[in-house]
Design a protein around this motif. Structure first.
Motif, mmCIF file in Angstrom:
data_model
loop_
_atom_site.group_PDB
_atom_site.id
_atom_site.type_symbol
_atom_site.label_atom_id
_atom_site.label_comp_id
_atom_site.label_asym_id
_atom_site.label_seq_id
_atom_site.Cartn_x
_atom_site.Cartn_y
_atom_site.Cartn_z
ATOM 1 N N GLU A 89 21.309 -17.298 9.271
ATOM 2 C CA GLU A 89 22.401 -16.361 9.505
ATOM 3 C C GLU A 89 23.214 -16.145 8.234
ATOM 4 O O GLU A 89 23.186 -16.963 7.324
ATOM 5 N N ALA A 90 23.936 -15.037 8.191
ATOM 6 C CA ALA A 90 24.872 -14.775 7.097
ATOM 7 C C ALA A 90 26.119 -15.613 7.357
ATOM 8 O O ALA A 90 26.626 -15.675 8.470
ATOM 9 N N THR A 91 26.598 -16.289 6.316
ATOM 10 C CA THR A 91 27.778 -17.141 6.456
ATOM 11 C C THR A 91 28.838 -16.695 5.454
ATOM 12 O O THR A 91 28.556 -15.942 4.517
ATOM 13 N N ALA A 102 50.664 -24.890 0.213
ATOM 14 C CA ALA A 102 49.673 -25.207 1.244
ATOM 15 C C ALA A 102 48.450 -24.353 0.983
ATOM 16 O O ALA A 102 48.537 -23.267 0.398
ATOM 17 N N SER A 103 47.314 -24.861 1.393
ATOM 18 C CA SER A 103 46.088 -24.075 1.295
ATOM 19 C C SER A 103 45.328 -24.197 2.604
ATOM 20 O O SER A 103 45.370 -25.229 3.274
ATOM 21 N N ILE A 104 44.689 -23.104 2.969
ATOM 22 C CA ILE A 104 43.875 -23.046 4.184
ATOM 23 C C ILE A 104 42.474 -22.678 3.749
ATOM 24 O O ILE A 104 42.290 -21.849 2.860
ATOM 25 N N SER A 105 41.485 -23.276 4.372
ATOM 26 C CA SER A 105 40.116 -22.855 4.103
ATOM 27 C C SER A 105 39.336 -22.871 5.406
ATOM 28 O O SER A 105 39.685 -23.565 6.354
ATOM 29 N N GLY A 106 38.307 -22.071 5.428
ATOM 30 C CA GLY A 106 37.452 -22.010 6.598
ATOM 31 C C GLY A 106 36.085 -21.495 6.226
ATOM 32 O O GLY A 106 35.913 -20.834 5.202
ATOM 33 N N SER A 107 35.120 -21.841 7.044
ATOM 34 C CA SER A 107 33.771 -21.327 6.838
ATOM 35 C C SER A 107 33.136 -21.086 8.192
ATOM 36 O O SER A 107 33.508 -21.702 9.191
ATOM 37 N N GLY A 108 32.198 -20.173 8.218
ATOM 38 C CA GLY A 108 31.550 -19.866 9.482
ATOM 39 C C GLY A 108 30.475 -18.817 9.334
ATOM 40 O O GLY A 108 29.987 -18.561 8.235
ATOM 41 N N VAL A 109 30.148 -18.203 10.453
ATOM 42 C CA VAL A 109 29.105 -17.183 10.473
ATOM 43 C C VAL A 109 29.750 -15.804 10.437
ATOM 44 O O VAL A 109 30.788 -15.569 11.031
ATOM 45 N N PHE A 110 29.124 -14.909 9.718
ATOM 46 C CA PHE A 110 29.612 -13.547 9.570
ATOM 47 C C PHE A 110 29.317 -12.766 10.846
ATOM 48 O O PHE A 110 28.170 -12.663 11.270
ATOM 49 N N LEU A 111 30.380 -12.244 11.483
ATOM 50 C CA LEU A 111 30.228 -11.493 12.731
ATOM 51 C C LEU A 111 30.605 -10.029 12.591
ATOM 52 O O LEU A 111 30.265 -9.219 13.433
ATOM 53 N N ASP A 112 31.349 -9.670 11.536
ATOM 54 C CA ASP A 112 31.866 -8.324 11.333
ATOM 55 C C ASP A 112 32.753 -7.880 12.487
ATOM 56 O O ASP A 112 32.717 -6.735 12.917
ATOM 57 N N ALA A 113 33.563 -8.795 12.987
ATOM 58 C CA ALA A 113 34.546 -8.473 14.018
ATOM 59 C C ALA A 113 35.802 -7.924 13.345
ATOM 60 O O ALA A 113 35.916 -7.910 12.118
ATOM 61 N N GLY A 114 36.741 -7.474 14.155
ATOM 62 C CA GLY A 114 37.980 -6.905 13.630
ATOM 63 C C GLY A 114 38.743 -7.865 12.736
ATOM 64 O O GLY A 114 39.307 -7.462 11.711
ATOM 65 N N SER A 115 38.768 -9.144 13.092
ATOM 66 C CA SER A 115 39.492 -10.122 12.272
ATOM 67 C C SER A 115 38.769 -10.380 10.950
ATOM 68 O O SER A 115 39.404 -10.626 9.932
ATOM 69 N N ASP A 116 37.424 -10.321 10.946
ATOM 70 C CA ASP A 116 36.661 -10.419 9.693
ATOM 71 C C ASP A 116 37.034 -9.262 8.774
ATOM 72 O O ASP A 116 37.287 -9.442 7.579
ATOM 73 N N ILE A 151 40.442 -15.859 13.399
ATOM 74 C CA ILE A 151 39.428 -15.270 12.523
ATOM 75 C C ILE A 151 38.062 -15.587 13.104
ATOM 76 O O ILE A 151 37.714 -16.741 13.333
ATOM 77 N N ALA A 152 37.299 -14.556 13.346
ATOM 78 C CA ALA A 152 36.028 -14.667 14.068
ATOM 79 C C ALA A 152 34.983 -15.441 13.280
ATOM 80 O O ALA A 152 34.927 -15.370 12.053
ATOM 81 N N GLY A 153 34.165 -16.173 14.003
ATOM 82 C CA GLY A 153 33.006 -16.836 13.436
ATOM 83 C C GLY A 153 33.260 -18.154 12.745
ATOM 84 O O GLY A 153 32.323 -18.780 12.256
ATOM 85 N N LEU A 154 34.517 -18.592 12.678
ATOM 86 C CA LEU A 154 34.803 -19.841 11.974
ATOM 87 C C LEU A 154 34.168 -21.028 12.680
ATOM 88 O O LEU A 154 34.206 -21.137 13.905
ATOM 89 N N ARG A 155 33.580 -21.914 11.908
ATOM 90 C CA ARG A 155 32.998 -23.152 12.434
ATOM 91 C C ARG A 155 33.731 -24.371 11.908
ATOM 92 O O ARG A 155 33.739 -25.415 12.541
ATOM 93 N N ALA A 156 34.297 -24.254 10.716
ATOM 94 C CA ALA A 156 35.017 -25.367 10.103
ATOM 95 C C ALA A 156 36.312 -24.826 9.512
ATOM 96 O O ALA A 156 36.314 -23.767 8.893
ATOM 97 N N THR A 157 37.403 -25.541 9.718
ATOM 98 C CA THR A 157 38.700 -25.109 9.220
ATOM 99 C C THR A 157 39.434 -26.303 8.625
ATOM 100 O O THR A 157 39.193 -27.449 8.994
ATOM 101 N N ARG A 158 40.370 -25.983 7.700
ATOM 102 C CA ARG A 158 41.100 -27.058 7.034
ATOM 103 C C ARG A 158 42.419 -26.510 6.516
ATOM 104 O O ARG A 158 42.485 -25.380 6.032
ATOM 105 N N ILE A 159 43.471 -27.328 6.600
ATOM 106 C CA ILE A 159 44.741 -27.000 5.951
ATOM 107 C C ILE A 159 45.189 -28.219 5.168
ATOM 108 O O ILE A 159 45.004 -29.351 5.620
#
Length: 138
Positions: free
Chosen positions: A119-121, A62-76, A24-32
Motif C-alpha cells: 500500500e501507499a503510506t 511540541a512536535s507531533i508525528s504520525g504515519s499510516g496508509v494513504f487514503l486520500d480522504a478529506g483530512s489527508d 487525520i485519516a489512515g494513521l496507524r502510529a502517532t506520537r507527541i
C-alpha cells in the motif's frame, strides 16, 4: 492511568478554521513530544560547582508525528494543503484517559512511500507554532 490502546491516541486537524476537528485519516502510529530548553545560570558562586538552571525560562515546543496508509480522504487533503500553503491551523492530540492538547502547528514534513506489492503510506511531522492548551480528561 492504566494501559491504553495505541489506536486511541488521535491526531485531529481543524478542517475549516472554525473548530471542526477531524481525525487525520489512515494513521496507524502517532506520537507527541514536549520540549523545553534550559537556561544555564551557573556561576563561580554555584554551590559545590553544581549546574543551576533558571526556572520558567527557555523556549517550550511540541512536535507531533504520525504515519499510516494513504487514503486520500478529506483530512489527508487538508493536511497536504496545510503543508503547501504554509498554514498553521489548530490541531488536537487526544491522549486517552489523559486529556487533549490543542494549538497551532505547522506541517514541517510530509513524506509518501510505496512498494510495488504494498500500500501507499505516508509520514508527517508537525511543529508547534504558538502556545498550547491542555484539557484534562474527565
Amino acid at each position: 492511568m492504566g494501559a491504553q490502546n495505541g489506536k486511541d491516541l488521535l491526531i485531529k486537524v481543524d478542517m475549516t478554521g472554525g473548530g471542526l476537528f477531524e481525525t487525520i485519516a489512515g494513521l496507524r502510529a502517532t506520537r507527541i513530544s514536549f520540549n523545553s530548553e534550559s537556561v544555564d545560570v551557573t556561576s563561580l558562586d554555584s554551590q559545590g560547582g553544581w549546574r543551576e538552571l533558571l526556572g520558567g525560562a527557555g523556549v517550550k515546543s511540541a512536535s507531533i508525528s504520525g504515519s499510516g496508509v494513504f487514503l486520500d480522504a478529506g483530512s489527508d487533503e487538508r493536511a497536504r494543503q496545510i503543508f503547501f500553503d504554509g498554514e498553521t491551523p489548530n490541531f488536537q492530540v487526544v491522549v486517552p484517559d489523559f486529556g487533549v492538547i490543542e494549538g497551532a502547528f505547522q506541517v514541517s514534513s510530509l513524506e509518501y512511500a510505496g512498494s510495488h506489492n504494498g500500500e501507499a503510506t505516508y509520514e508527517m511531522s508537525m511543529s508547534s507554532a504558538g502556545a498550547l492548551t491542555f484539557t484534562a480528561a474527565i
